[in-house]
Design a protein around this motif. Structure first.
Motif, mmCIF file in Angstrom:
data_model
loop_
_atom_site.group_PDB
_atom_site.id
_atom_site.type_symbol
_atom_site.label_atom_id
_atom_site.label_comp_id
_atom_site.label_asym_id
_atom_site.label_seq_id
_atom_site.Cartn_x
_atom_site.Cartn_y
_atom_site.Cartn_z
ATOM 1 N N ARG A 29 23.186 37.792 51.235
ATOM 2 C CA ARG A 29 24.545 37.934 50.714
ATOM 3 C C ARG A 29 25.007 36.599 50.112
ATOM 4 O O ARG A 29 26.008 36.018 50.558
ATOM 5 N N PRO A 30 24.289 36.122 49.096
ATOM 6 C CA PRO A 30 24.632 34.819 48.518
ATOM 7 C C PRO A 30 26.009 34.779 47.866
ATOM 8 O O PRO A 30 26.627 33.719 47.793
ATOM 9 N N GLY A 31 26.489 35.917 47.382
ATOM 10 C CA GLY A 31 27.788 35.929 46.721
ATOM 11 C C GLY A 31 28.945 35.686 47.664
ATOM 12 O O GLY A 31 30.014 35.240 47.248
ATOM 13 N N LEU A 32 28.756 35.970 48.955
ATOM 14 C CA LEU A 32 29.818 35.788 49.943
ATOM 15 C C LEU A 32 29.189 35.702 51.333
ATOM 16 O O LEU A 32 28.928 36.716 51.976
ATOM 17 N N THR A 33 28.948 34.495 51.779
ATOM 18 C CA THR A 33 28.375 34.315 53.108
ATOM 19 C C THR A 33 29.422 34.654 54.161
ATOM 20 O O THR A 33 30.626 34.709 53.892
ATOM 21 N N THR A 34 28.969 34.865 55.406
ATOM 22 C CA THR A 34 29.909 35.198 56.485
ATOM 23 C C THR A 34 30.897 34.059 56.719
ATOM 24 O O THR A 34 32.084 34.301 56.994
ATOM 25 N N GLU A 35 30.430 32.819 56.591
ATOM 26 C CA GLU A 35 31.317 31.680 56.778
ATOM 27 C C GLU A 35 32.397 31.659 55.701
ATOM 28 O O GLU A 35 33.580 31.430 55.972
ATOM 29 N N ARG A 36 31.984 31.925 54.474
ATOM 30 C CA ARG A 36 32.930 31.901 53.369
ATOM 31 C C ARG A 36 33.934 33.047 53.501
ATOM 32 O O ARG A 36 35.124 32.873 53.217
ATOM 33 N N GLN A 37 33.460 34.205 53.949
ATOM 34 C CA GLN A 37 34.369 35.337 54.124
ATOM 35 C C GLN A 37 35.419 35.007 55.174
ATOM 36 O O GLN A 37 36.597 35.374 55.039
ATOM 37 N N SER A 38 35.016 34.321 56.218
ATOM 38 C CA SER A 38 35.959 33.933 57.260
ATOM 39 C C SER A 38 37.008 32.976 56.713
ATOM 40 O O SER A 38 38.197 33.085 57.036
ATOM 41 N N GLU A 39 36.574 32.024 55.891
ATOM 42 C CA GLU A 39 37.507 31.079 55.273
ATOM 43 C C GLU A 39 38.529 31.801 54.396
ATOM 44 O O GLU A 39 39.671 31.354 54.253
ATOM 45 N N LEU A 40 38.112 32.915 53.799
ATOM 46 C CA LEU A 40 38.988 33.663 52.908
ATOM 47 C C LEU A 40 39.812 34.713 53.649
ATOM 48 O O LEU A 40 40.355 35.641 53.034
ATOM 49 N N GLY A 41 39.884 34.589 54.969
ATOM 50 C CA GLY A 41 40.677 35.533 55.746
ATOM 51 C C GLY A 41 40.111 36.929 55.735
ATOM 52 O O GLY A 41 40.849 37.912 55.826
ATOM 53 N N GLY A 42 38.786 37.033 55.600
ATOM 54 C CA GLY A 42 38.134 38.328 55.561
ATOM 55 C C GLY A 42 37.966 38.885 54.162
ATOM 56 O O GLY A 42 37.355 39.930 53.981
ATOM 57 N N ALA A 43 38.491 38.170 53.154
ATOM 58 C CA ALA A 43 38.413 38.640 51.757
ATOM 59 C C ALA A 43 38.873 40.083 51.649
ATOM 60 O O ALA A 43 38.104 40.982 51.299
ATOM 61 N N PRO A 44 40.152 40.355 51.989
ATOM 62 C CA PRO A 44 40.629 41.740 52.077
ATOM 63 C C PRO A 44 40.664 42.455 50.743
ATOM 64 O O PRO A 44 40.747 41.840 49.682
ATOM 65 N N LEU A 45 40.622 43.779 50.822
ATOM 66 C CA LEU A 45 40.814 44.617 49.650
ATOM 67 C C LEU A 45 42.312 44.875 49.500
ATOM 68 O O LEU A 45 42.967 45.342 50.432
ATOM 69 N N PRO A 80 34.757 49.805 49.450
ATOM 70 C CA PRO A 80 35.104 49.273 50.745
ATOM 71 C C PRO A 80 34.129 49.667 51.835
ATOM 72 O O PRO A 80 33.987 48.979 52.815
ATOM 73 N N SER A 81 33.431 50.795 51.659
ATOM 74 C CA SER A 81 32.510 51.252 52.694
ATOM 75 C C SER A 81 31.364 50.297 52.893
ATOM 76 O O SER A 81 30.725 50.295 53.920
ATOM 77 N N SER A 82 31.080 49.475 51.878
ATOM 78 C CA SER A 82 29.945 48.561 52.008
ATOM 79 C C SER A 82 30.338 47.255 52.633
ATOM 80 O O SER A 82 29.517 46.427 52.925
ATOM 81 N N GLY A 83 31.625 47.014 52.809
ATOM 82 C CA GLY A 83 32.071 45.728 53.321
ATOM 83 C C GLY A 83 31.941 45.650 54.821
ATOM 84 O O GLY A 83 31.767 46.624 55.533
#
Length: 639
Positions: free
Chosen positions: A488-504, A614-617
């Motif tokens: 998942r190079p486009g959005l690592t788990t660490e980066r997603q956490s920094e973005l507050g979960g990267a909500p829809l 969203p189902s893939s997130g």
């Protein structure tokens, strides 16, 4: 038409009654030696009345030049012998006239007529051409734009684009521009229109460069390149220019793409409309596309004129194959000077890795761009529901248009990619018939590419929309390449956490364009709607996937030849007397494909981020604020 045979008159050199006197066909122009030729023996160029340019040898050119309708075969032979320094007989001249020059339309028939010949149907040439702007109007346009080719102006333009690109691709990034555009689908129609305008401007660049060098540009028009609409300009007359003049004509189109980018940058600076930067990104993608030497785009003519080989299309592959140790050199390569092979190889070898790098960055960015489009679709649907519930029919209809506008580009990109992949696959499979080693290498390379694509695109939590404050710079994209092993190079788990979960935003009910970026451990929110501020305005913006945190740095605030050069003819010369395809400016394609001319394709070269269903997130989706989510607003925001 009058017949020039002299039935009752004897003309010199022992010619008896009925001696035939050859003459040029009507409208033929003998241009002369092809300047800066890359052949060991320089060819000569002639242009027929129908615009077809023909490549001939020195001997044939001398025969044609001395066939003035007054001299018979014997007299022509004498003058040709003096011209080339070796004995040429009367029968030699007769043979060359009847078997070489008349069949290609350089000399008139024996009865004096000039029959029309069918022009060769050049491979990958522009079809169904229709002239739209006459020569007189083209001359007016080139008069206006001519000062843009003054050397000081060129230096200023190039310095300007270098400075802007450093800021755009390494400081500001493309993420917010992509995000604003996808959450405002109606702007896609504006972008398509401006891309078409840039394609026409591209053609003006070719025509202006042609005239600046001293040649006469022809009409401008449109046609079909392979299956896509494309613009073209007839600059066949550029063949008479020096190598520098021909190269200027070749580069004139992309030079005007650069000028268009700087104009767009100026408008952006004055207005702050973030989506305008997508136009600049598309101009860069189109410039890179035009540099391809394998189609009849600007890159083909650049390498052709750089090497001095007007029919380079038929020699690129043999030239590259000649680099393989132990492989027998093709006759078409033996005719070339050694440095020509070096230049051709360096050009292609330098371009291919660049294209591969762009492809990889596009692949990494695709999940987040698709997710942003997916999220935007449901945001638009929510607005539609609210608009019709409130009785706002006009707003509802506008929302329907926006929704359709959002879906069509995604379908177009998907279909184009599928068709192009199928065509390339079938062509490669056919080429490797009866060549087991080549077939094995093809299968291995295809399998590796497919595996990389599936591994990168398979839903693994990275299908989340681009968030406010993300940038999408080149250095961020390079860092993402290192994350490919994570899946998942486009959005690592660490980066997603920094973005507050990267909500829809379709889930949170928040307006995506007025949302503020999530604050990281070191960051503060950047300005809301338009993301990063313009230069000097302050603000911060993290790179998606790059490890940059919000508030980490100040940042500021982007077309079918072609193209197929299609002028008035279309054939490729091969050897003496072969037809050289007329130059048309490489059909710029405003239609958004990557085949021919200025293309309105999707951005590449940086990792803007994107998303999918969203189902893939995975991961949490906490709303940026507290309290109960509010319903989506009824109207769309504008940047």
């Amino acid at each position: 038409m009058a017949t020039e045979t002299r039935d009752r008159k004897s003309v010199g050199n022992g010619a008896g009654p009925g001696a035939e006197v050859p003459k040029l066909s009507e409208g033929i122009e003998l241009i002369g030696e092809y300047e800066g030729s890359g052949f060991k023996e320089a060819p000569y160029i002639a242009r027929r009345g129908d615009g077809q340019v023909i490549q001939i040898s020195h001997l044939l050119h001398s025969v044609a030049e001395n066939s003035d309708g007054e001299r018979n075969f014997g007299q022509v032979a004498e003058r040709v012998s003096d011209d080339i320094g070796r004995k040429v007989s009367r029968d030699n001249v007769r043979f060359l006239v009847e078997k070489k020059l008349r069949p290609i339309g350089v000399l008139a028939a024996a009865d004096g007529s000039s029959p029309k010949l069918k022009r060769p149907d050049a491979l990958l040439a522009l079809k169904f051409r229709a002239a739209l702007i006459p020569e007189g109007a083209v001359r007016t346009v080139t008069t206006i734009f001519r000062p843009l080719f003054f050397p000081p102006v060129i230096v200023a333009v190039l310095a300007g684009i270098v400075a802007f690109d450093i800021w755009f691709f390494f400081v500001h990034g493309v993420a917010q521009s992509t995000r604003v555009l996808l959450y405002n689908p109606a702007l896609l129609l504006v972008v398509v229109g401006l891309v078409a305008l840039s394609a026409a401007f591209h053609e003006c660049g070719h025509a202006t460069a042609c005239r600046y060098g001293g040649a006469k540009p022809g009409v401008m028009g449109a046609g079909i390149y392979i299956v896509w609409p494309a613009f073209y300009t007839d600059v066949t007359d550029a063949y008479r220019l020096s190598k520098a003049g021909r190269l200027r004509t070749d580069l004139g189109g992309v030079y005007f793409n650069v000028i268009f980018s700087l104009i767009t940058a100026g408008v952006y600076y004055l207005t702050g409309f973030e989506w305008l930067l997508i136009l600049i990104l598309l101009q860069h993608v189109e410039i890179l596309h035009q540099f391809l030497p394998f189609l009849r785009l600007d890159g083909y003519y650049i390498i052709s004129d750089l090497t001095g080989v007007p029919d380079m299309f038929a020699r690129i592959r043999p030239t590259l194959r000649s680099l393989i140790p132990g492989r027998k050199m093709d006759k078409r390569v033996e005719e070339l000077k050694p440095w020509v092979r070096v230049v051709t190889s360096v050009y292609v070898i330098a371009l291919v890795p660049t294209l591969l790098a762009v492809f990889v960055l596009m692949l990494i960015s695709a999940p987040r761009m698709f997710a942003t489009a997916w999220d935007s679709f449901f945001v638009q649907v929510g607005r539609l529901s609210v608009a019709f519930s409130d009785g706002k029919v006009l707003a509802g209809v506008a929302g329907i248009v926006q929704t359709i506008t959002l879906v069509l580009p995604v379908l177009g990109i998907t279909l184009t990619t599928a068709r192009s992949s199928k065509s390339l696959g079938l062509a490669a499979w056919s080429k490797t018939t009866d060549r087991p080693k080549a077939r094995g290498a093809l299968v291995a390379a295809s399998a590796a590419g497919l595996a990389l694509a599936v591994f990168t695109l398979w839903p693994n939590g990275e299908y989340r929309p681009i968030q406010p404050g993300e940038r999408g710079t080149i250095q961020g994209g390079l860092k993402q390449v290192k994350e490919i092993p994570t899946g998942r190079p486009g959005l690592t788990t660490e980066r997603q956490s920094e973005l507050g979960g990267a909500p829809l935003f379709s889930k949170t009910g928040q307006d995506p364009l007025s949302a503020r970026p999530a604050s990281g451990p070191e960051g503060t929110p950047s300005r809301g709607q338009n993301g990063p501020a313009r230069p000097g305005a302050g603000g911060s913006s993290p790179d998606p996937g790059s490890g940059d945190r919000p508030g980490g740095s100040r940042s500021g605030r982007p077309d079918s030849k072609g193209s197929p050069r299609s002028g008035a003819g279309g054939g490729e010369p091969s050897g003496s007397g072969g037809g050289t395809e007329p130059r048309g400016t490489g059909g710029s394609n405003p239609g958004g494909s990557d085949q021919g001319g200025s293309s309105g394709g999707s951005g590449a070269g940086t990792e803007p981020g994107g998303g999918t269903p969203p189902s893939s997130g995975s991961g949490s989706e906490p709303p940026p604020g507290s309290g109960t989510p509010t319903p989506p607003p009824s109207g769309g925001s504008t940047p």
